[in-house]
Design a protein around this motif. Structure first.
Motif, PDB file in Angstrom:
ATOM      1  N   TYR A 160       0.838  -1.209   0.000  1.00 19.37           N
ATOM      2  CA  TYR A 160       0.000   0.000   0.000  1.00 19.37           C
ATOM      3  C   TYR A 160       0.866   1.249   0.000  1.00 19.37           C
ATOM      4  CZ  TYR A 160      -2.947   3.730   1.836  1.00 19.37           C
ATOM      5  OH  TYR A 160      -3.583   4.938   2.023  1.00 19.37           O
ATOM      6  N   TYR A 161       1.926   1.228   0.783  1.00 16.46           N
ATOM      7  CA  TYR A 161       2.838   2.371   0.853  1.00 16.46           C
ATOM      8  C   TYR A 161       3.501   2.629  -0.493  1.00 16.46           C
ATOM      9  CZ  TYR A 161       7.034   5.035   2.042  1.00 16.46           C
ATOM     10  OH  TYR A 161       8.040   5.970   2.067  1.00 16.46           O
ATOM     11  N   PHE A 162       3.906   1.560  -1.183  1.00 17.46           N
ATOM     12  CA  PHE A 162       4.631   1.718  -2.449  1.00 17.46           C
ATOM     13  C   PHE A 162       3.712   2.002  -3.634  1.00 17.46           C
ATOM     14  CE2 PHE A 162       7.920  -0.776  -0.159  1.00 17.46           C
ATOM     15  CZ  PHE A 162       9.003   0.072  -0.361  1.00 17.46           C
ATOM     16  N   GLU A 163       2.490   1.466  -3.618  1.00 22.15           N
ATOM     17  CA  GLU A 163       1.661   1.485  -4.828  1.00 22.15           C
ATOM     18  C   GLU A 163       0.415   2.363  -4.751  1.00 22.15           C
ATOM     19  OE1 GLU A 163       2.253  -0.043  -7.796  1.00 22.15           O
ATOM     20  OE2 GLU A 163       4.207  -0.662  -7.016  1.00 22.15           O
ATOM     21  N   ASN A 164       0.092   2.881  -3.585  1.00 17.34           N
ATOM     22  CA  ASN A 164      -1.148   3.640  -3.456  1.00 17.34           C
ATOM     23  C   ASN A 164      -1.191   4.859  -4.367  1.00 17.34           C
ATOM     24  OD1 ASN A 164      -2.470   6.146  -1.613  1.00 17.34           O
ATOM     25  ND2 ASN A 164      -3.758   4.350  -1.955  1.00 17.34           N
ATOM     26  N   ASP A 165      -0.087   5.599  -4.444  1.00 16.60           N
ATOM     27  CA  ASP A 165      -0.068   6.792  -5.290  1.00 16.60           C
ATOM     28  C   ASP A 165      -0.146   6.441  -6.773  1.00 16.60           C
ATOM     29  OD1 ASP A 165       0.088   8.412  -3.082  1.00 16.60           O
ATOM     30  OD2 ASP A 165       2.288   8.505  -3.092  1.00 16.60           O
ATOM     31  N   ALA A 166       0.500   5.342  -7.171  1.00 14.60           N
ATOM     32  CA  ALA A 166       0.521   4.951  -8.589  1.00 14.60           C
ATOM     33  C   ALA A 166      -0.759   4.250  -9.014  1.00 14.60           C
ATOM     34  CB  ALA A 166       1.729   4.041  -8.865  1.00 14.60           C
ATOM     35  N   GLN A 167      -1.362   3.461  -8.102  1.00 10.65           N
ATOM     36  CA  GLN A 167      -2.576   2.716  -8.432  1.00 10.65           C
ATOM     37  C   GLN A 167      -3.600   2.879  -7.295  1.00 10.65           C
ATOM     38  OE1 GLN A 167      -1.876  -1.244 -10.553  1.00 10.65           O
ATOM     39  NE2 GLN A 167       0.007  -1.122  -9.357  1.00 10.65           N
ATOM     40  N   PRO A 168      -4.143   4.073  -7.145  1.00  7.99           N
ATOM     41  CA  PRO A 168      -5.070   4.316  -6.028  1.00  7.99           C
ATOM     42  C   PRO A 168      -6.357   3.511  -6.116  1.00  7.99           C
ATOM     43  CG  PRO A 168      -5.078   6.156  -7.566  1.00  7.99           C
ATOM     44  CD  PRO A 168      -3.947   5.264  -7.979  1.00  7.99           C
ATOM     45  N   GLU A 169      -6.765   3.093  -7.320  1.00  4.44           N
ATOM     46  CA  GLU A 169      -7.997   2.324  -7.458  1.00  4.44           C
ATOM     47  C   GLU A 169      -7.787   0.855  -7.101  1.00  4.44           C
ATOM     48  OE1 GLU A 169      -5.604   1.850 -11.044  1.00  4.44           O
ATOM     49  OE2 GLU A 169      -6.245   3.593  -9.879  1.00  4.44           O
ATOM     50  N   VAL A 170      -6.570   0.374  -7.229  1.00  3.65           N
ATOM     51  CA  VAL A 170      -6.280  -1.033  -6.930  1.00  3.65           C
ATOM     52  C   VAL A 170      -5.837  -1.198  -5.484  1.00  3.65           C
ATOM     53  CG1 VAL A 170      -4.847  -3.023  -7.503  1.00  3.65           C
ATOM     54  CG2 VAL A 170      -5.678  -1.524  -9.325  1.00  3.65           C
ATOM     55  N   PHE A 171      -4.894  -0.387  -5.063  1.00  3.14           N
ATOM     56  CA  PHE A 171      -4.385  -0.431  -3.692  1.00  3.14           C
ATOM     57  C   PHE A 171      -4.957   0.757  -2.916  1.00  3.14           C
ATOM     58  CE2 PHE A 171      -1.253  -2.514  -6.404  1.00  3.14           C
ATOM     59  CZ  PHE A 171      -1.066  -3.726  -5.738  1.00  3.14           C
ATOM     60  N   ALA A 172      -6.281   0.766  -2.802  1.00  5.06           N
ATOM     61  CA  ALA A 172      -6.974   1.899  -2.187  1.00  5.06           C
ATOM     62  C   ALA A 172      -6.750   1.960  -0.683  1.00  5.06           C
ATOM     63  CB  ALA A 172      -8.464   1.821  -2.493  1.00  5.06           C
TER      64      ALA A 172
END
Length: 241
Positions: A160-172
């Protein structure tokens, strides 16, 4: 009569008890095969007729067996509400319920016929070894589950820390990221959710390495405990002989 029936139904060391066990096992296996054949598409009407006929025959035999077990049980209610008693009942109950309600709504109950396979463990001598192995490895399994739960949370929070900004819809959220953590730690990797950032990919690599160890630990624990259980069983047999 009750004592004689109990010796046949519950004691598989005698000749009649072994014969009873083998006949029930064969019937269970044949009923499972018939159930599997019934799911084939485009089966002919005559085949379906004979499958239904065989299903009725199996249910009659299993019903008689169930009633006999209730009759010979020293505490009938204890057997009825025991694990084996419930499995025995679920093996035959859907057949009798079919005619009382809408058939389409009860198609789901046909899946319960698979519980007949669970009845095989009643007749399997290896059950004792599995039960003993479960006792031997109980603490290790509990510790393993706790550590696994911690790793799942850490993996969920990390991705979540690594991917939330890049994929907010997937790792919301961490909860949304838990699915990725589970399939990654178990090395399943469906590919429906995956990291696209460099940090996320490096983190995923680390989680995959940990996941390989997590998958192999239960297998090692079970294999070791079964080996110890077999040794204990052999010592018990030597003592009895």
């Amino acid at each position: 009569m009750r004592v004689k029936l109990r010796s046949i139904v519950e004691d598989n060391t005698s000749r009649s008890g072994k014969l009873f066990d083998y006949l029930i096992q064969v019937l269970i296996l044949l009923s499972l095969i018939a159930f599997s054949v019934e799911t084939l598409p485009n089966i002919s009407t005559i085949v379906k007729f004979y499958l239904d006929l065989f299903e009725t025959f199996c249910v009659v035999i299993f019903s008689i067996e169930y009633l006999i077990r209730v009759y010979v049980a020293k505490k009938p209610l204890k057997y009825i509400f025991s694990f084996y008693g419930i499995i025995d009942l679920l093996a035959i109950l859907p057949f009798y319920l079919r005619g009382t309600l809408d058939f389409r709504a009860l198609r789901a109950f046909r899946v319960f016929r698979i519980f007949r396979a669970l009845k095989l463990i009643r007749y399997n001598k290896a059950l004792h070894r599995f039960h003993l192995a479960a006792k031997l490895v109980k603490e290790e399994i509990v510790l393993f589950l706790i550590v696994t739960a911690i790793f799942v949370f850490i993996a969920s929070a990390g991705i979540y820390y690594f991917e939330n900004d890049a994929q907010p819809e997937v790792f919301a959220s961490i909860f949304h990221s838990a699915w990725w953590a589970v399939v990654t730690l178990t090395t399943v990797g469906y590919g429906d959710v995956y990291p696209i950032t460099t940090g996320g990919k490096i983190f995923t690599f680390c989680i995959l390495i940990i996941g390989v160890g997590i998958v192999t630990i239960p297998a090692g624990l079970v294999a070791t405990s079964l080996s110890k259980a077999r040794e204990i069983e052999e010592k018990e047999n030597e003592t009895l002989s």
